[in-house]
Design a protein around this motif. Structure first.
Motif, PDB file in Angstrom:
ATOM      1  N   GLN A  52     100.462  97.981  45.873  1.00 21.56           N
ATOM      2  CA  GLN A  52     101.494  97.940  44.847  1.00 21.56           C
ATOM      3  C   GLN A  52     101.059  96.956  43.754  1.00 21.56           C
ATOM      4  OE1 GLN A  52     102.246  96.755  48.156  1.00 21.56           O
ATOM      5  NE2 GLN A  52     102.369  98.875  48.805  1.00 21.56           N
ATOM      6  N   TYR A  74     102.312  94.615  40.195  1.00 27.19           N
ATOM      7  CA  TYR A  74     103.459  93.999  39.533  1.00 27.19           C
ATOM      8  C   TYR A  74     103.014  93.389  38.216  1.00 27.19           C
ATOM      9  CZ  TYR A  74     104.532  94.230  44.466  1.00 27.19           C
ATOM     10  OH  TYR A  74     104.668  94.669  45.757  1.00 27.19           O
ATOM     11  N   THR A  93      99.873  93.583  45.702  1.00 24.33           N
ATOM     12  CA  THR A  93      99.992  93.425  47.148  1.00 24.33           C
ATOM     13  C   THR A  93      99.349  94.649  47.798  1.00 24.33           C
ATOM     14  OG1 THR A  93     102.229  94.378  47.021  1.00 24.33           O
ATOM     15  CG2 THR A  93     102.074  91.985  47.173  1.00 24.33           C
ATOM     16  N   GLN A 124      98.366  96.474  51.907  1.00 24.12           N
ATOM     17  CA  GLN A 124      98.517  96.450  53.359  1.00 24.12           C
ATOM     18  C   GLN A 124      97.381  97.262  53.979  1.00 24.12           C
ATOM     19  OE1 GLN A 124     101.165  97.928  51.356  1.00 24.12           O
ATOM     20  NE2 GLN A 124     101.602  95.816  50.836  1.00 24.12           N
ATOM     21  N   GLU A 162      95.513  98.733  57.619  1.00 25.81           N
ATOM     22  CA  GLU A 162      95.558  99.024  59.054  1.00 25.81           C
ATOM     23  C   GLU A 162      94.136  98.968  59.587  1.00 25.81           C
ATOM     24  OE1 GLU A 162      98.857 102.210  60.137  1.00 25.81           O
ATOM     25  OE2 GLU A 162      97.688 102.856  58.402  1.00 25.81           O
ATOM     26  N   VAL A 169      97.449  94.699  61.609  1.00 28.82           N
ATOM     27  CA  VAL A 169      97.920  94.956  60.249  1.00 28.82           C
ATOM     28  C   VAL A 169      97.630  93.728  59.401  1.00 28.82           C
ATOM     29  CG1 VAL A 169      99.999  95.288  58.833  1.00 28.82           C
ATOM     30  CG2 VAL A 169      99.752  96.516  61.011  1.00 28.82           C
ATOM     31  N   ASN A 213      98.497  92.040  55.487  1.00 29.14           N
ATOM     32  CA  ASN A 213      99.357  92.132  54.308  1.00 29.14           C
ATOM     33  C   ASN A 213      98.853  91.087  53.330  1.00 29.14           C
ATOM     34  OD1 ASN A 213     101.499  92.964  52.763  1.00 29.14           O
ATOM     35  ND2 ASN A 213     103.090  92.093  54.072  1.00 29.14           N
ATOM     36  N   ASP A 260     101.502 105.617  43.438  1.00 29.14           N
ATOM     37  CA  ASP A 260     102.808 105.041  43.787  1.00 29.14           C
ATOM     38  C   ASP A 260     102.871 104.552  45.230  1.00 29.14           C
ATOM     39  OD1 ASP A 260     105.344 104.142  43.325  1.00 29.14           O
ATOM     40  OD2 ASP A 260     106.298 106.097  43.321  1.00 29.14           O
ATOM     41  N   GLY A 261     101.789 103.882  45.655  1.00 33.14           N
ATOM     42  CA  GLY A 261     101.810 103.247  46.965  1.00 33.14           C
ATOM     43  C   GLY A 261     101.373 104.132  48.114  1.00 33.14           C
ATOM     44  N   LYS A 262     100.903 105.323  47.814  1.00 34.11           N
ATOM     45  CA  LYS A 262     100.503 106.246  48.898  1.00 34.11           C
ATOM     46  C   LYS A 262      99.322 105.676  49.687  1.00 34.11           C
ATOM     47  CE  LYS A 262      99.215 111.019  49.778  1.00 34.11           C
ATOM     48  NZ  LYS A 262      98.810 112.312  49.190  1.00 34.11           N
ATOM     49  N   SER A 276     109.323  98.670  48.224  1.00 31.37           N
ATOM     50  CA  SER A 276     108.354  99.624  48.770  1.00 31.37           C
ATOM     51  C   SER A 276     108.140  99.211  50.220  1.00 31.37           C
ATOM     52  CB  SER A 276     107.014  99.527  48.032  1.00 31.37           C
ATOM     53  OG  SER A 276     107.196  99.580  46.641  1.00 31.37           O
ATOM     54  N   GLN A 306     106.174 100.126  54.324  1.00 32.80           N
ATOM     55  CA  GLN A 306     105.184 100.822  55.151  1.00 32.80           C
ATOM     56  C   GLN A 306     105.520 100.565  56.623  1.00 32.80           C
ATOM     57  OE1 GLN A 306     104.149  98.104  53.053  1.00 32.80           O
ATOM     58  NE2 GLN A 306     104.274  99.477  51.303  1.00 32.80           N
ATOM     59  N   GLU A 307     105.201 101.529  57.468  1.00 38.31           N
ATOM     60  CA  GLU A 307     105.477 101.377  58.903  1.00 38.31           C
ATOM     61  C   GLU A 307     104.185 101.523  59.703  1.00 38.31           C
ATOM     62  OE1 GLU A 307     108.370 104.132  60.402  1.00 38.31           O
ATOM     63  OE2 GLU A 307     108.298 103.309  62.431  1.00 38.31           O
ATOM     64  N   TYR A 308     104.107 100.806  60.825  1.00 34.28           N
ATOM     65  CA  TYR A 308     102.906 100.820  61.678  1.00 34.28           C
ATOM     66  C   TYR A 308     103.331 100.988  63.132  1.00 34.28           C
ATOM     67  CZ  TYR A 308     101.692  98.402  57.389  1.00 34.28           C
ATOM     68  OH  TYR A 308     101.567  98.061  56.071  1.00 34.28           O
ATOM     69  N   THR A 355     106.148  96.544  56.950  1.00 35.47           N
ATOM     70  CA  THR A 355     105.945  95.630  55.824  1.00 35.47           C
ATOM     71  C   THR A 355     106.727  96.189  54.637  1.00 35.47           C
ATOM     72  OG1 THR A 355     103.876  96.790  55.293  1.00 35.47           O
ATOM     73  CG2 THR A 355     103.685  94.731  56.510  1.00 35.47           C
ATOM     74  N   GLN A 410     107.790  95.260  50.262  1.00 31.34           N
ATOM     75  CA  GLN A 410     107.573  94.454  49.065  1.00 31.34           C
ATOM     76  C   GLN A 410     108.780  94.615  48.144  1.00 31.34           C
ATOM     77  OE1 GLN A 410     105.233  97.151  49.778  1.00 31.34           O
ATOM     78  NE2 GLN A 410     104.545  95.772  51.383  1.00 31.34           N
ATOM     79  N   ASP A 423     106.303 107.901  52.039  1.00 32.71           N
ATOM     80  CA  ASP A 423     104.914 107.418  52.017  1.00 32.71           C
ATOM     81  C   ASP A 423     104.730 106.215  51.085  1.00 32.71           C
ATOM     82  OD1 ASP A 423     102.307 107.278  52.767  1.00 32.71           O
ATOM     83  OD2 ASP A 423     101.637 109.033  51.655  1.00 32.71           O
ATOM     84  N   GLY A 424     105.684 105.285  51.137  1.00 31.04           N
ATOM     85  CA  GLY A 424     105.521 104.035  50.408  1.00 31.04           C
ATOM     86  C   GLY A 424     106.037 104.054  48.984  1.00 31.04           C
ATOM     87  N   LYS A 425     106.663 105.122  48.594  1.00 31.78           N
ATOM     88  CA  LYS A 425     107.138 105.219  47.206  1.00 31.78           C
ATOM     89  C   LYS A 425     108.196 104.157  46.914  1.00 31.78           C
ATOM     90  CE  LYS A 425     109.051 108.440  43.862  1.00 31.78           C
ATOM     91  NZ  LYS A 425     109.664 109.757  43.643  1.00 31.78           N
ATOM     92  N   LYS A 426     108.065 103.525  45.767  1.00 28.24           N
ATOM     93  CA  LYS A 426     108.988 102.461  45.366  1.00 28.24           C
ATOM     94  C   LYS A 426     110.402 103.017  45.184  1.00 28.24           C
ATOM     95  CE  LYS A 426     107.519  99.596  42.147  1.00 28.24           C
ATOM     96  NZ  LYS A 426     107.247  99.032  40.784  1.00 28.24           N
TER      97      LYS A 426
END
Lengths: 378, 378
Positions: free
Chosen positions: A243, A245, A260, A262, A264, A270, A272, A362-364, B241, B243-245, B260, B262, B362-365
């Motif tokens: 992401q 800013y 920022t 993230q 894996e 993980v 961050n 967009d964060g994909k 935004s 994300q999952e793990y 996580t 943001q 999928d992480g979209k804001k």
């Protein structure tokens, strides 16, 4: 240069002998503070900005396996200043135009590229073509394609390539790598790493000019955070999401201000991270199955500091750049490990490109697939 | 209950008088360790799990403005144990079926809902309809719609609603809020907050059962990290935004393991948080224009600790739950501030829903739009 080198690298054989011979007969060489001897490598710094001026050149006065033999600068006024200060003979002073003739200079074994990012590839390749070993400052280049051309040129010319990743030679960072390698605190589950400073100076500096830098905070401080995430887990990431800013677009009109990301890792760990040219932070925290460790600061030139769930860390403070250049010297002279090979710099550039792609999307999440660990155990 | 209360809340007038009268004539009340007096509120705990057992009930032995007056439990065996340990009269002991008759009990002024998340809305609403003030544990409910029904029920029945956000009454957290309010270190630029623990116990516990919990790490520890991000910036976020793990799907088969997220704030500040049921971490770090502050641990029941760029923080250690319940008591008795109103709990649930939506996309804001600051200055 020691004879061991001659046996290992045929490409440097002639220079190895020549350097010793020249050193014995040139009075000017004796004026050098950290004297050229038969077992020290001669380093030429390319680009005499603040990092060369305040970090590398002073460190080269204390190195055991290399010394400041030459300079390459685009600023004529700097030639005399540096020559006088460090006793560098005129014949070891180059500009960007006559740089290629360095191939005939037996005093120079290694070229350290400390230029703006847009010039890394060109001068790393020219140095390799001149038969010189190469240290390239971070980020390795403007993009992965450029990294490939550097690696190819070094391979083809039989010279060694190392990144200017000084932390791999730094004791707090090495301790972190030991924790990971020996599972001191069990498996690493999570890493939080921030590498950032607040830029308020000249808005026209090259780091804020995308044509010269290739990017903003990410390619500058972000590389430290990426490195932190990787050596704190001992693995290459398998995915990244990111992401961006922006709060001061008038100042950061050309390059990324804050990012920022993230990661894996194959183990499930993980990471961050945050990097910025608008925020002050310099930290590395890892939490594990059976404890935690942290460095703060984690990547500054000033002495690092750290603690773990078992207590404070306390290591001898030495110039990180001295340690780094001596490790590269040992790699060449004694076949020691290359702690930060060019492939590691390329890997980080692959990650940088994936971070930017995730931001554009967009964060994909972006998949990553690296095939080697680039010597994490080192 | 003090007469001041009667003037403020007509809905509690009859009970206020009644409670005093009953206290004066019931011998059993004298057995209560923290005795009922005319100026203390009677609290009934609903749900006698570990948080009530090991945190709230002991804290209520030391509170100045409230005391443990009653219990509501679905486990008959606990009735005698608690009655004996805390001197609770039989008439102040309820089960989930006869709970509504609590409306006629003059000893009970406040109902504290400490049940699994899926039961928060039902019992908060039934408590409000019984004319009792409500403290609701976090997360407020299963979703925003349920939060709305709780707020509506409390409004319609003229009772106060507070979240069980104990940290707003805790001195280290209050110091953080002061730093933000007074700009002690200038504007806050970045917050890193981790709230996580490693769950390895009974995989059938209600927290890992989505029908009872509504979610995993996010709705449990994640609420602390969300709260940290907000009180460390003093603002509501304008985007998130996430994300999952997942690394232990066989154990976390129903609920989120690690997330996580943001946040962006109106000032430009950024927060980067992690929450997990698989990782141990409990930290809050904020870096500002002119310094930094951090708490570690930042949200545990055990004493918090912290330091800033100006030195260590050192506050008196008291039960956080004692401080929290006394603050809610002062809100009711003396019109003190409601440090964690229901609207704050609802806001956090809006954020929780946006985090899950970002993960699904999928992480979209996700944009956020809150209209009030819910008393950040408090």
């Amino acid at each position: 240069m020691k004879t061991i080198t001659r046996r290992k690298f045929s490409g440097t054989l002639a220079r190895g002998i020549g350097a010793s011979a020249v050193a014995a007969h040139l009075p000017l060489a004796c004026a050098m503070k950290n004297k050229q001897t038969s077992d020290k490598l001669g380093i030429a710094l390319v680009g005499l900005g603040s990092y060369s001026t305040y970090q590398l050149a002073p460190a080269l006065q204390d190195t055991e396996h290399c010394f400041l033999a030459g300079i390459v600068t685009g600023t004529p006024a700097k030639e005399r200043t540096w020559a006088n200060k460090y006793g560098i003979p005129q014949k070891n002073i180059y500009n960007y135009k006559n740089f290629d003739s360095i191939k005939d200079n037996q005093d120079i074994d290694v070229v350290y590229v400390v230029l703006p990012n847009s010039m890394h590839a060109e001068f790393s390749i020219r140095a390799a073509q001149a038969g010189k070993h190469v240290i390239c400052e971070k980020p390795m280049a403007m993009n992965v394609a450029e990294c490939d051309t550097i690696i190819k040129a070094c391979d083809e010319n039989g010279v060694k390539l190392g990144m200017g990743y000084r932390l791999h030679s730094e004791p707090y960072t090495q301790e972190v790598k030991r924790f990971v390698r020996e599972k001191t605190f069990g498996d690493i589950l999570y890493v939080s790493a921030d590498a950032a400073y607040r830029s308020t100076g000249n808005p026209n500096q090259w780091r804020l000019n995308k044509k010269l830098s290739g990017g903003g905070a990410l390619v500058n401080m972000g590389v430290y955070a990426i490195q932190s995430a990787i050596y704190s887990t001992g693995q290459n990431p398998i995915s990244v999401s990111a992401q961006e800013y922006s709060t001061r677009p008038a100042y950061f009109k050309d390059t990324d201000e804050t990012i920022t990301a993230q990661f894996e890792f194959p183990s499930g760990a993980v990471a961050n991270i945050m990097t910025s040219h608008n925020i002050r932070a310099n930290r590395l925290y890892a939490t594990c199955e059976n404890g935690w460790f942290e460095l703060d600061p984690a990547s500054t030139y000033i002495p690092l500091a750290g603690r773990t769930s078992r207590g404070e860390l306390n290591f001898k403070q030495e110039s990180q750049q001295k340690l780094q250049m001596d490790d590269f010297g040992k790699h060449i002279l004694f076949d020691g490990p290359n702690l930060a090979p060019g492939e590691m710099g390329r890997r980080d550039m692959v990650i940088v490109e994936a971070v930017y792609k995730s931001i554009r999307e967009d964060g994909k999440k972006q998949k990553l697939n690296f095939e080697t660990d680039y010597g994490f155990g080192g």
